[in-house]
Every structure is written in C-alpha cells, then in structure tokens.
Design a protein around this motif. Structure first.
Motif, PDB file in Angstrom:
ATOM      1  N   GLU A   8     -11.877 -10.779   5.688  1.00 28.98           N
ATOM      2  CA  GLU A   8     -10.576 -10.133   5.560  1.00 28.98           C
ATOM      3  C   GLU A   8     -10.414  -9.431   4.217  1.00 28.98           C
ATOM      4  O   GLU A   8      -9.359  -8.880   3.940  1.00 28.98           O
ATOM      5  CB  GLU A   8      -9.466 -11.182   5.716  1.00 28.98           C
ATOM      6  CG  GLU A   8      -9.476 -11.887   7.069  1.00 28.98           C
ATOM      7  CD  GLU A   8      -8.508 -13.054   7.116  1.00 28.98           C
ATOM      8  OE1 GLU A   8      -8.079 -13.504   6.042  1.00 28.98           O
ATOM      9  OE2 GLU A   8      -8.177 -13.509   8.212  1.00 28.98           O
ATOM     10  N   VAL A   9     -11.445  -9.462   3.397  1.00 30.24           N
ATOM     11  CA  VAL A   9     -11.369  -8.864   2.067  1.00 30.24           C
ATOM     12  C   VAL A   9     -11.471  -7.347   2.179  1.00 30.24           C
ATOM     13  O   VAL A   9     -12.217  -6.816   3.012  1.00 30.24           O
ATOM     14  CB  VAL A   9     -12.492  -9.414   1.174  1.00 30.24           C
ATOM     15  CG1 VAL A   9     -12.437  -8.800  -0.223  1.00 30.24           C
ATOM     16  CG2 VAL A   9     -12.394 -10.929   1.091  1.00 30.24           C
ATOM     17  N   LYS A  10     -10.720  -6.653   1.348  1.00 28.35           N
ATOM     18  CA  LYS A  10     -10.770  -5.202   1.335  1.00 28.35           C
ATOM     19  C   LYS A  10     -12.150  -4.723   0.875  1.00 28.35           C
ATOM     20  O   LYS A  10     -12.858  -5.414   0.147  1.00 28.35           O
ATOM     21  CB  LYS A  10      -9.689  -4.642   0.411  1.00 28.35           C
ATOM     22  CG  LYS A  10      -8.272  -4.922   0.887  1.00 28.35           C
ATOM     23  CD  LYS A  10      -7.266  -4.329  -0.076  1.00 28.35           C
ATOM     24  CE  LYS A  10      -5.838  -4.611   0.390  1.00 28.35           C
ATOM     25  NZ  LYS A  10      -4.832  -4.053  -0.552  1.00 28.35           N
ATOM     26  N   LEU A  11     -12.487  -3.528   1.305  1.00 34.05           N
ATOM     27  CA  LEU A  11     -13.813  -2.997   1.042  1.00 34.05           C
ATOM     28  C   LEU A  11     -14.088  -2.889  -0.452  1.00 34.05           C
ATOM     29  O   LEU A  11     -15.202  -3.177  -0.907  1.00 34.05           O
ATOM     30  CB  LEU A  11     -13.954  -1.625   1.704  1.00 34.05           C
ATOM     31  CG  LEU A  11     -15.373  -1.132   1.989  1.00 34.05           C
ATOM     32  CD1 LEU A  11     -16.117  -2.096   2.884  1.00 34.05           C
ATOM     33  CD2 LEU A  11     -15.335   0.252   2.606  1.00 34.05           C
ATOM     34  N   GLN A  12     -13.088  -2.519  -1.240  1.00 31.86           N
ATOM     35  CA  GLN A  12     -13.315  -2.365  -2.674  1.00 31.86           C
ATOM     36  C   GLN A  12     -13.479  -3.701  -3.386  1.00 31.86           C
ATOM     37  O   GLN A  12     -14.007  -3.751  -4.501  1.00 31.86           O
ATOM     38  CB  GLN A  12     -12.167  -1.574  -3.317  1.00 31.86           C
ATOM     39  CG  GLN A  12     -10.809  -2.226  -3.179  1.00 31.86           C
ATOM     40  CD  GLN A  12     -10.059  -1.723  -1.966  1.00 31.86           C
ATOM     41  OE1 GLN A  12     -10.683  -1.276  -0.999  1.00 31.86           O
ATOM     42  NE2 GLN A  12      -8.737  -1.753  -2.025  1.00 31.86           N
ATOM     43  N   ASP A  13     -13.037  -4.800  -2.745  1.00 32.04           N
ATOM     44  CA  ASP A  13     -13.180  -6.128  -3.348  1.00 32.04           C
ATOM     45  C   ASP A  13     -14.420  -6.858  -2.867  1.00 32.04           C
ATOM     46  O   ASP A  13     -14.718  -7.958  -3.363  1.00 32.04           O
ATOM     47  CB  ASP A  13     -11.948  -6.982  -3.043  1.00 32.04           C
ATOM     48  CG  ASP A  13     -10.671  -6.405  -3.637  1.00 32.04           C
ATOM     49  OD1 ASP A  13     -10.767  -5.799  -4.725  1.00 32.04           O
ATOM     50  OD2 ASP A  13      -9.594  -6.555  -3.035  1.00 32.04           O
ATOM     51  N   LEU A  14     -15.151  -6.291  -1.906  1.00 32.64           N
ATOM     52  CA  LEU A  14     -16.306  -6.986  -1.337  1.00 32.64           C
ATOM     53  C   LEU A  14     -17.418  -7.278  -2.351  1.00 32.64           C
ATOM     54  O   LEU A  14     -18.001  -8.368  -2.317  1.00 32.64           O
ATOM     55  CB  LEU A  14     -16.870  -6.175  -0.176  1.00 32.64           C
ATOM     56  CG  LEU A  14     -16.343  -6.526   1.216  1.00 32.64           C
ATOM     57  CD1 LEU A  14     -16.982  -5.624   2.258  1.00 32.64           C
ATOM     58  CD2 LEU A  14     -16.606  -7.976   1.550  1.00 32.64           C
ATOM     59  N   PRO A  15     -17.782  -6.365  -3.247  1.00 38.67           N
ATOM     60  CA  PRO A  15     -18.846  -6.700  -4.199  1.00 38.67           C
ATOM     61  C   PRO A  15     -18.561  -7.948  -5.023  1.00 38.67           C
ATOM     62  O   PRO A  15     -19.459  -8.760  -5.243  1.00 38.67           O
ATOM     63  CB  PRO A  15     -18.926  -5.444  -5.075  1.00 38.67           C
ATOM     64  CG  PRO A  15     -18.463  -4.336  -4.191  1.00 38.67           C
ATOM     65  CD  PRO A  15     -17.376  -4.945  -3.352  1.00 38.67           C
TER      66      PRO A  15
END
Length: 516
Positions: free
Chosen positions: A377-384
């Motif tokens: 459920e994490v946003k794409l910009q927070d995935l790293p």
C-alpha cells in the motif's frame, strides 16, 4: 430566509473510525446548554454557519478547545529516582458553548501482551521474525531518531511500539487497517510511523549494515566462494527479483510485468530489487525501484554498481550472475547456448553453486518479510525506503545469526530472459573458457553434469559405473549432430582418465564405436 442549525449532542459529521487516529465530538454540556434564539441574528456568527460541521483544527489553542487525554506510555525520559511525578491539573469545568476534543479509546491488549517480558521467546520470534534481543538492539539504535516528545494534546508513542509497528508491517504485510487494530493506533498514525522508522533504518543502520566490502573483506569472500565452487576471484553473487505493487497512476505501462501476468493469469505490476550478496547471504549492494518491465541487464546498466565497476572498482574480481545478465569484464555468467561441451557443463554446474547463494538470500528476504510477497500500500515514491529497510533488516538478522521460522516457506520464482547482447566482452569470454578448462582438467568440475541430462551415443544408451568405491553414476552421451572432427577434439583428444579421477574401462569401445 436564513436557516439556523442547533448544535446536536452527537458529532455533527460522522467520520469512519478506521480513517482517523482520533475523532472530534462537538456538543454542548446537556446540563447547561442554552439554545440560541431562532429570531436572533447574533446567535450564530455568519462565519460559523457554513463551517459548523467541519472538524476543528488541532492547532487551535483557543479556550474553547478542551482536550481529554487517554493515559499513554510516553517515550519521554522517565522521572528521576526519588522524584514523584506530579499529577496533571484537572481540566477546567466546561462552560456553555465550549467544545471538547476526545482521543479515540483503542484497545492495546494485543501489543501489551507481546510487549510483556513473560511472553515466550518462540512466540515473539514467530510474530516479529527476530529474537527479542535483536528487537531490543533495533530499538536502542533507532531510539534517538524516532523518539518524540510529549505535547499538550497527548503523550508520545513509545519507541518500542513505534519500531514494533514497522517490523510487524514488514514481517506480515498486513493491511494498515489490521495493524491499526492490533496496536491501538489510527491508520494514518501507523502509516506515518512505518515511514518514519524505515527512514531511520536507512539513515542510521544502512551505512553500517549494508556496505561494499573493502579489500580484505573482498579477498576473504573470494576465498570462501572459491572453496564453494572452485572458481577464483569471485567476490559476490548477484540476483534480481520482482516486488508486486498496485498499478500506479502514472507510467503504468512501464511497471506492467508481462511474464508474471502470463503465469498468474492476472495483471501484474512490479518493481525490481537487484542485490549482490557475500558468501553468508548478506547484501553488499542493492538497486531498488526500477520498473518491472525492464529486463535484468537494463536494470544492471542503470545501477550505481555498473558505473563503479566500469571505473575499476572491482579490481579484476568477478560478480557471478545468472543467464539474464550479460558477460562483462566483471560479470561472470553461465554458458547459455545449446550443445555444451563437457567443460562448459562443468562450469555451469559450479557457477550454479555460487548463484544458489544469492537465490537463497532473496528467498530468505521474501520469506522473512512478507510485505514483499503482496501488493504493498506504500506510494511509489516511498517504495525505495520501504524496500531498503527490508534489505537492511535482513542483513541484521543474518549477521546476528537469526534462525528462520520453519513455517516460513517461500518458493522464489523469477523469469530469467537471456539478453539480446549477452556477450559484450571478448576478454571475458576467453577468461570464462579458461576457467571452465581448469575446472574440468583439475578434477573440480564434478560429475553431476553427466547424469543431469540425457545423452545418446548413436542409437545406444550407455550406462557405466564410475569409481572403485561402489558408487554408481548413470550418464548418457549423444553425438548431437556435431561434426566428427569437433567430436574427436572434444572426446578423442582428451582421455577420460584425464577428465575423470577414475578409470573408465569402457572407453575404447565408446571412442571407436560407430558414429551416426
């Protein structure tokens, strides 16, 4: 005609309990409530008529905002020894027209039970994928980065609970809605805590737990890999895996994974994690976040490792990759063509043992941290940051010799696609052929490649016993359509006594047999 709204004794606007960490209650004290005069235009200011149902600002410090705090363990330093805490003064009595801010009362029974020192160690390990000692180590290392001070509105969430929320979410992959109920916190609060702790792991623990090996460590890793495979100067094993994600709103085509979609018969969107591991399965380099439609060789070219290695970082040492990587001056990959020679079979067998180290590391990574198996459920910009925290925690568990829970079983499946330009270095091709020759002619190639594939010589299948100790290995050979000269060069000019440590009594019959 102006309509006047009388404040009700229940919240004017209903909010979903799962959407907020707390909710607001607007009401008059029923004992002292004074209803406004419907004929009086000053009973309700014009500015409040359109906003009477809106939630108040939490930072509004006007006297009409009264806060009822729920008792909560604080992350602030405890009182000094011998010093008795002073009771907070009771809130002033409610006056007519005033409103209260209530913190939602949530159950923390589950967290209180798992935070209790009497909880069995095995149960704690199954829940958080690590021992209590390792969990305490994380809390101690991250305490200064994630601790918060008490405010006038509420007591701060303790450090242990903050770390536990993050570790539990990474370990189980539970939806935030369920994590919220377990720990007695709101959904938005849990989401914020997870990102804060993951960021702290990246800033505090990653520089110490995920390091590229120095010269001495690289030499030690090369010696251990050579002991495993017989291949010299290998300092790491590389692998790339895919992590499922929810379809992004921007650039959706780039994240579409066609191979996963065909296998699962369901639209699949992924991002990649490329990692290099040492002989212990500890990550020494990771590259996270490239779209799932990119093949492994393109992900490698985009990584910082590629730039550093091409500038001479590896110092004539190898990193072993699978068939989905190109053969480079510093990347050693197996032979991918058909009709392999004995030496090439032997090389692929031994290099597969090095690849197995990387694959087992990624298997443990996904098995231990279940969030990597599900669409996050994490946003794409927070995935790293989110995925990087999993890699760091994996390293900490491996360095501290944390055992995997037997129930955590995971089958790692990633499609390896041979790149179009798989041979990019002539010097690397010559070096690989030399390694394959030395492995076979020094008795390091093993014999598994004989029995791993069915081979025919002409129309006959020949089974032979190899070795004088009673161990039998069944192997087959076939001409495979190769020219007689090439077959003579491969088989006739290299005696089986030289190829194998034992004598093959049937060799004259095999060598001089009729060729098809």
């Amino acid at each position: 005609m102006t309509t006047y709204h009388t404040p009700a004794l229940v919240p004017a606007a209903s909010f979903d309990d799962d959407d907020f960490s707390y909710y607001y209650s607007f009401f008059h004290d029923p004992a002292t409530a004074v209803l406004p005069d419907p004929q009086s235009h000053s009973a309700l200011p014009l500015a409040m008529e359109s906003t009477a149902k809106k939630r108040p600002r939490a930072d509004d410090l006007s006297p009409s905002r009264l806060v009822a705090l729920k008792p909560f363990a604080s992350s602030s330093p405890p009182h000094a020894a011998g010093e008795e805490p002073q009771d907070a003064p009771p809130p002033p009595p409610l006056q007519p027209g005033q409103r209260r801010l209530w913190v939602k009362d949530r159950s923390r029974d589950w967290w209180d039970r798992y935070n209790h020192p009497d909880l069995p160690e095995d149960e704690f390990r199954r829940a958080f994928r690590m021992s209590r000692a390792t969990f305490d180590f994380l809390c101690e290392e991250l305490g200064s980065a994630v601790a918060k001070e008490d405010t006038a509105l509420r007591a701060a969430i303790p450090v242990r609970q903050r770390v536990a929320v993050c570790v539990w979410r990474l370990a189980t992959g539970e939806p935030l809605r369920l994590v919220s109920r377990r720990f007695g916190l709101g959904i938005s609060t849990c989401h914020k805590l997870i990102l804060e702790v993951c960021t702290a792991i990246r800033n505090v623990l990653m520089p110490r737990s995920l390091l590229w090996p120095g010269p001495s460590d690289a030499a030690a890793a090369a010696a251990r890999f050579e002991g495993i495979s017989g291949i010299p100067n290998v300092m790491g094993a590389m692998y790339t895996t895919h992590i499922p994600i929810i379809a992004p709103k921007i650039g959706i085509a780039a994240y579409f994974n066609r191979r996963h979609t065909e296998r699962k018969q369901k639209a699949s969107y992924t991002v990649t994690i490329q990692g290099v591991v040492d002989p212990d399965g500890v990550f020494t380099d990771v590259c996270i976040g490239w779209p799932g439609s990119m093949p492994d060789d393109q992900v490698l070219e985009k990584s910082a490792l590629y730039q550093r290695a091409n500038s001479g970082l590896l110092n004539h040492q190898w990193i072993v990759g699978g068939a989905s990587y190109p053969l480079l001056d510093w990347v050693l990959v197996p032979y991918a063509q058909k009709n392999l020679t004995w030496a090439q079979h032997a090389f692929n067998e031994k290099i597969g043992e090095v690849q197995r180290v990387a694959k087992e590391a990624f298997t443990k990574l996904k098995a231990r941290w279940g969030c990597l198996q599900k669409r996050t459920e994490v946003k794409l910009q927070d995935l790293p940051v989110f995925l990087g925290a999993c890699c760091v925690l994996h390293n900490i568990c491996e360095m501290r010799k944390e055992e995997m829970v037997p129930e955590l079983r995971f089958e790692l499946v990633d499609d390896e696609m041979v790149p179009e330009n798989s041979l990019q270095s002539m010097s690397a091709m010559q070096a690989r052929d030399s390694i394959a020759h030395n492995l076979l002619h020094h008795g390091l190639g093993g014999t598994a490649f004989f029995s791993s594939s069915s081979r025919r010589y002409g129309r006959q299948e020949i089974s032979a016993s190899i070795g004088e100790d009673g161990n039998y290995i069944s192997w087959m050979m076939e001409h495979c359509g190769r020219k007689s000269a090439a077959c003579d060069e491969e088989l006739g000019h290299q005696s089986p006594q030289h190829l194998m440590p034992t004598h093959l009594k049937f060799w004259p019959h095999l060598h001089h047999g009729k060729r098809r």
